[in-house]
Design an enzyme around this catalytic site. Structure first.
Site, PDB file in Angstrom:
ATOM      1  N   TYR A  10       2.906  -0.618  10.454  1.00 55.13           N
ATOM      2  CA  TYR A  10       2.174  -0.887   9.214  1.00 55.13           C
ATOM      3  C   TYR A  10       3.056  -0.595   8.002  1.00 55.13           C
ATOM      4  CZ  TYR A  10      -1.398  -0.570   5.593  1.00 55.13           C
ATOM      5  OH  TYR A  10      -2.124  -0.735   4.441  1.00 55.13           O
TER       6      TYR A  10
ATOM      7  N   SER B  23       0.864  -1.179   0.000  1.00 54.67           N
ATOM      8  CA  SER B  23       0.000   0.000   0.000  1.00 54.67           C
ATOM      9  C   SER B  23       0.896   1.222   0.000  1.00 54.67           C
ATOM     10  CB  SER B  23      -0.917   0.015   1.227  1.00 54.67           C
ATOM     11  OG  SER B  23      -0.247   0.535   2.361  1.00 54.67           O
TER      12      SER B  23
END
Length: 158
Positions: A66, A40
């Site tokens: 993340y 991402s």
């Protein structure tokens, strides 16, 4: 705290890595196999900090964890593509776009007001729309992987 650190790294990277590694022989036998590693734009939040991958010597931060896991997914695709090309395996890292799933609940409480506003105003894809990107990369006959040369990193105009 330790469980959260392990869960974030494992669910977003280490699990994918271990599964991919375990499937190598079957992928090589299949001929023309593809690996699709999901990343991402969150990879921009952090490189993989190999010297402290589990946040043992620095404060734990959800977004850095993340980002580190998503950077790991890109590195997984790059490494597999380089190492396994002779086995007939291609690998791609895919950023399918912002997909609204239940996963965001783990981070929304730890955001700044600016990030919370961005989340609220973002045009999210459905799960089906997001999955379409991965399916295209996995199944399209025109998809391939090009390894970036070190002197071309970050990618951009020559």
């Amino acid at each position: 705290m330790r469980e959260r650190i392990s869960a974030r790294g494992y669910e977003n990277y280490l699990g994918h890595f271990n599964l991919t590694l375990g499937l190598h022989d079957a992928l090589a036998t299949a001929g023309g196999a593809r690996i699709v590693s999901l990343s991402s734009s969150g990879h921009l939040f952090s490189p993989v900090v190999f010297d402290d991958i589990h946040f043992e010597r620095r404060p734990y931060e959800e977004w850095a964890a993340y980002g580190q896991s998503k950077t790991g997914n890109v590195l997984l695709a790059v490494g597999a593509a380089e190492r396994w090309a002779d086995d007939g395996i291609t690998a791609n890292a895919v950023m399918p776009g912002g997909i609204r799933t239940g996963l965001q609940r783990h981070q929304e409480g730890n955001t700044t007001p600016e990030v919370a506003e961005a989340f609220a105003n973002f045009t999210w894809k459905t799960v089906e729309e997001g999955a379409a990107t991965s399916v295209l990369v996995a199944a399209s006959p025109v998809m391939f992987f090009a390894v970036l040369q070190e002197d071309r990193w970050p990618p951009g105009p020559a």
